[in-house]
Design an enzyme around this catalytic site. Structure first.
Site, PDB file in Angstrom:
ATOM      1  N   ASP A  21      -1.509   1.923   8.794  1.00  0.00           N
ATOM      2  CA  ASP A  21      -0.254   1.289   8.360  1.00  0.00           C
ATOM      3  C   ASP A  21      -0.342  -0.223   8.154  1.00  0.00           C
ATOM      4  O   ASP A  21       0.680  -0.863   7.919  1.00  0.00           O
ATOM      5  CB  ASP A  21       0.909   1.590   9.334  1.00  0.00           C
ATOM      6  CG  ASP A  21       1.520   2.958   9.076  1.00  0.00           C
ATOM      7  OD1 ASP A  21       1.223   3.537   8.005  1.00  0.00           O
ATOM      8  OD2 ASP A  21       2.275   3.444   9.930  1.00  0.00           O
ATOM      9  N   LYS A  24      -3.864  -0.666   3.910  1.00  0.00           N
ATOM     10  CA  LYS A  24      -5.139  -0.456   3.197  1.00  0.00           C
ATOM     11  C   LYS A  24      -4.929   0.204   1.842  1.00  0.00           C
ATOM     12  O   LYS A  24      -5.502  -0.217   0.838  1.00  0.00           O
ATOM     13  CB  LYS A  24      -6.085   0.411   4.056  1.00  0.00           C
ATOM     14  CG  LYS A  24      -6.442  -0.199   5.384  1.00  0.00           C
ATOM     15  CD  LYS A  24      -7.324   0.711   6.217  1.00  0.00           C
ATOM     16  CE  LYS A  24      -6.635   1.969   6.694  1.00  0.00           C
ATOM     17  NZ  LYS A  24      -5.506   1.709   7.631  1.00  0.00           N
ATOM     18  N   THR A  25      -4.135   1.265   1.830  1.00  0.00           N
ATOM     19  CA  THR A  25      -3.961   2.014   0.585  1.00  0.00           C
ATOM     20  C   THR A  25      -3.120   1.213  -0.413  1.00  0.00           C
ATOM     21  O   THR A  25      -3.425   1.174  -1.606  1.00  0.00           O
ATOM     22  CB  THR A  25      -3.326   3.384   0.885  1.00  0.00           C
ATOM     23  OG1 THR A  25      -4.161   4.049   1.845  1.00  0.00           O
ATOM     24  CG2 THR A  25      -3.227   4.238  -0.369  1.00  0.00           C
ATOM     25  N   HIS A  84      -8.287   7.325  10.956  1.00  0.00           N
ATOM     26  CA  HIS A  84      -9.336   6.712  11.753  1.00  0.00           C
ATOM     27  C   HIS A  84     -10.572   7.613  11.849  1.00  0.00           C
ATOM     28  O   HIS A  84     -11.703   7.147  11.721  1.00  0.00           O
ATOM     29  CB  HIS A  84      -8.773   6.419  13.146  1.00  0.00           C
ATOM     30  CG  HIS A  84      -9.765   5.817  14.072  1.00  0.00           C
ATOM     31  ND1 HIS A  84     -10.342   4.580  13.825  1.00  0.00           N
ATOM     32  CD2 HIS A  84     -10.308   6.269  15.224  1.00  0.00           C
ATOM     33  CE1 HIS A  84     -11.188   4.314  14.812  1.00  0.00           C
ATOM     34  NE2 HIS A  84     -11.183   5.319  15.668  1.00  0.00           N
TER      35      HIS A  84
HETATM   36  P1  GDP Z   1      -2.601   2.147   5.470  1.00  0.00           P
HETATM   37  O1  GDP Z   1      -2.280   3.191   6.488  1.00  0.00           O
HETATM   38  O2  GDP Z   1      -3.382   1.018   6.090  1.00  0.00           O
HETATM   39  O3  GDP Z   1      -3.251   2.678   4.236  1.00  0.00           O
HETATM   40  O4  GDP Z   1      -1.180   1.472   5.033  1.00  0.00           O
HETATM   41  P2  GDP Z   1      -0.289   1.735   3.735  1.00  0.00           P
HETATM   42  O5  GDP Z   1      -0.876   1.124   2.549  1.00  0.00           O
HETATM   43  O6  GDP Z   1       0.044   3.188   3.674  1.00  0.00           O
HETATM   44  O7  GDP Z   1       1.011   0.877   4.105  1.00  0.00           O
HETATM   45  C1  GDP Z   1       1.777   1.141   5.270  1.00  0.00           C
HETATM   46  C2  GDP Z   1       3.184   0.567   5.128  1.00  0.00           C
HETATM   47  O8  GDP Z   1       3.126  -0.850   5.028  1.00  0.00           O
HETATM   48  C3  GDP Z   1       3.894   1.046   3.871  1.00  0.00           C
HETATM   49  O9  GDP Z   1       5.252   1.276   4.178  1.00  0.00           O
HETATM   50  C4  GDP Z   1       3.742  -0.110   2.916  1.00  0.00           C
HETATM   51  O10 GDP Z   1       4.768  -0.182   1.969  1.00  0.00           O
HETATM   52  C5  GDP Z   1       3.792  -1.304   3.858  1.00  0.00           C
HETATM   53  N1  GDP Z   1       3.034  -2.432   3.299  1.00  0.00           N
HETATM   54  C6  GDP Z   1       1.796  -2.409   2.785  1.00  0.00           C
HETATM   55  N2  GDP Z   1       1.435  -3.613   2.341  1.00  0.00           N
HETATM   56  C7  GDP Z   1       2.468  -4.436   2.584  1.00  0.00           C
HETATM   57  C8  GDP Z   1       2.694  -5.827   2.331  1.00  0.00           C
HETATM   58  O11 GDP Z   1       1.856  -6.547   1.803  1.00  0.00           O
HETATM   59  N3  GDP Z   1       3.892  -6.333   2.738  1.00  0.00           N
HETATM   60  C9  GDP Z   1       4.860  -5.570   3.309  1.00  0.00           C
HETATM   61  N4  GDP Z   1       5.968  -6.156   3.662  1.00  0.00           N
HETATM   62  N5  GDP Z   1       4.653  -4.255   3.564  1.00  0.00           N
HETATM   63  C10 GDP Z   1       3.505  -3.704   3.194  1.00  0.00           C
HETATM   64 MG    MG Z   2      -3.896   4.613   3.803  1.00  0.00          MG
END
Ligand code: GDP
Ligand code: MG
Length: 404
Positions: A21, A24-25, A84
């Site tokens: 979260d 990354k994606t 993970h």
């Molecule tokens: P991952 O699990 O690392 O791949 O994370 P995701 O890309 O799925 O993002 C997780 C949450 O964080 C989602 O609700 C995104 O919309 C939010 N998010 C991702 N990048 C940003 C950002 O740059 N700013 C904000 N405010 N939220 C973000």
């Molecule tokens: Mg992801």
């Protein structure tokens, strides 16, 4: 006709890592979007990355997405993984052979447990170059972000990463088209271009590709995918499958990368090879495709093994002779047995046990061992592997010698 891949720029393999979260994606999607507007990528939306088809092969679910893009100076293949466990599997086994990594850390949340684990993992598997994307900078108090940055520098230095660029970005706002944050993505990629050197590729060595995936393409035949570890491959070459099943030799009738045909696949490329006269069931993840005669399969080998400490996510208790964990070698995941003695060592005996010669080894110990795998796998001296148990990594090893 398919487009041909033009090797105009050096190719590198990178990927995002970091706590769930932290974005990354979203960042992966944003990179493709920002570069698509500059002619360096095809935009891959979030849903296409995050819902990559799961591949259930031999009961293991593999979950990894590849996207490709170009900066002014490089062609990148970029991997993103949802969970993970996927990181541990793909990084430790070398399925994701990263030349560099983008560590994604949310500036709102700071360092979290998987942030620490991925830095440790990256260091253990030999990822030498890291760039930090301090993400969600759109919503973060700059002073709080400064603090996170300081803590990150400490964490990175603890694992030997010095002078790491930390770039404040917002994947989400860049994806939404905000010019300020689009510029942050460009700055991040410049940092990657500057920080991750083009690795030395062993293109002169005999061809070797650890099999990651097998698919049947209707009307064309069996396609095997994976990252070329060494050497080169072109249409007309004969390759030999070694390990896991019975093995076979086959002629390569197609070489592609990201859906484009290649004149020649080279070490470091993510390649798809079309094989003539091979049935899907003959090929398994965990096999290698190799220049004929260059690799042999073994069930037994000697190795030097480091057992992770409990603080590193390893065991809390000792292991003894006859220990039966899971062994991850390249893309292979096989059960096996480990004895804390070097068979046929210089003394010829088995007296060479744990550091204390007691036949047990504690977390934190480095020991010489003999491993017997449940199935034969392509083994050679120097090959790295991971030892896992109950879904976590408990050891990392290097092969000393193949036995039989
Ligand atoms: P991952 O699990 O690392 O791949 O994370 P995701 O890309 O799925 O993002 C997780 C949450 O964080 C989602 O609700 C995104 O919309 C939010 N998010 C991702 N990048 C940003 C950002 O740059 N700013 C904000 N405010 N939220 C973000
Ligand atoms: Mg992801």
């Amino acid at each position: 006709a398919k487009q041909a891949y033009v090797r105009a720029k050096p190719h590198l393999n990178i990927g995002t890592m970091g706590h769930v979260d932290h974005g990354k994606t979203t960042l992966t999607a944003a990179i493709t979007k920002v570069l698509s507007e500059r002619g360096g990528a095809k935009y891959v939306p979030f849903d296409r990355i995050d819902r990559a088809p799961e591949e259930a092969l031999r009961g293991i679910t593999i979950n990894i997405s590849h996207v490709e893009y170009e900066t002014a100076t490089r062609h990148y293949a970029h991997v993103d993984m949802p969970g993970h466990a996927d990181y541990v599997k793909n990084m430790i086994t070398g399925a994701a052979q990263l030349d560099g990594a983008i560590l994604v850390v949310s500036a709102l949340d700071g360092i979290m447990p998987q942030t620490r684990e991925h830095v440790l993992l990256a260091h253990r598997v030999g990822v030498e170059h890291v760039v930090v994307a301090l993400n969600k900078a759109d919503g973060a108090d700059p002073e709080l972000a400064d603090l996170v940055e300081l803590e990150l520098r400490d964490l990175l230095a603890e694992h030997g990463y010095h002078g790491v660029p930390i770039v404040r970005v917002s994947g989400l706002r860049a994806l939404e088209g905000d010019p300020e944050w689009e510029a942050s993505i460009v700055a991040l990629l410049e940092a990657v271009d500057d920080t991750v050197p083009v690795p030395v590729r062993y293109t002169d060595a005999p061809f070797l590709l650890p099999v990651e995936n097998v698919i049947t393409v209707t009307g064309r035949g069996t396609v095997v995918t994976g990252a070329i570890e060494r050497g080169t491959v072109k249409v007309g070459d004969t390759v030999q499958a070694v390990g896991i099943g019975e093995g076979f030799t086959a002629v390569v009738t197609g070489v592609e990368t990201f859906g484009k045909t290649m004149e020649r696949g080279e070490a470091g490329d993510n390649a798809a090879l079309l094989l003539r006269g091979v049935r899907r069931e003959q090929v398994r993840r965990g096999q290698v495709l190799a220049a004929p005669g260059s690799q042999t399969a073994h069930r037994r080998f000697t190795a030097r093994v480091y057992l992770l400490t409990a603080a590193e996510g390893g065991r809390h208790t000792a292991v003894a002779d006859g220990y039966r964990p899971q062994f991850f070698l390249r893309t292979a995941d096989v059960p096996g047995r480990m004895d804390l003695a070097l068979e046929a060592g210089p003394g010829g005996g088995t007296e060479n046990g744990g550091p204390t010669g007691t036949g047990i080894a504690l977390p934190g110990d480095t020991v010489e061992v003999t491993v017997e795998l449940g199935r034969p796998v392509a083994i050679e001296a120097g090959l790295g592997f991971a030892i896992r148990e109950g879904g976590r990594t408990v050891g990392a090893g290097t092969v000393l010698a193949a036995l039989d």
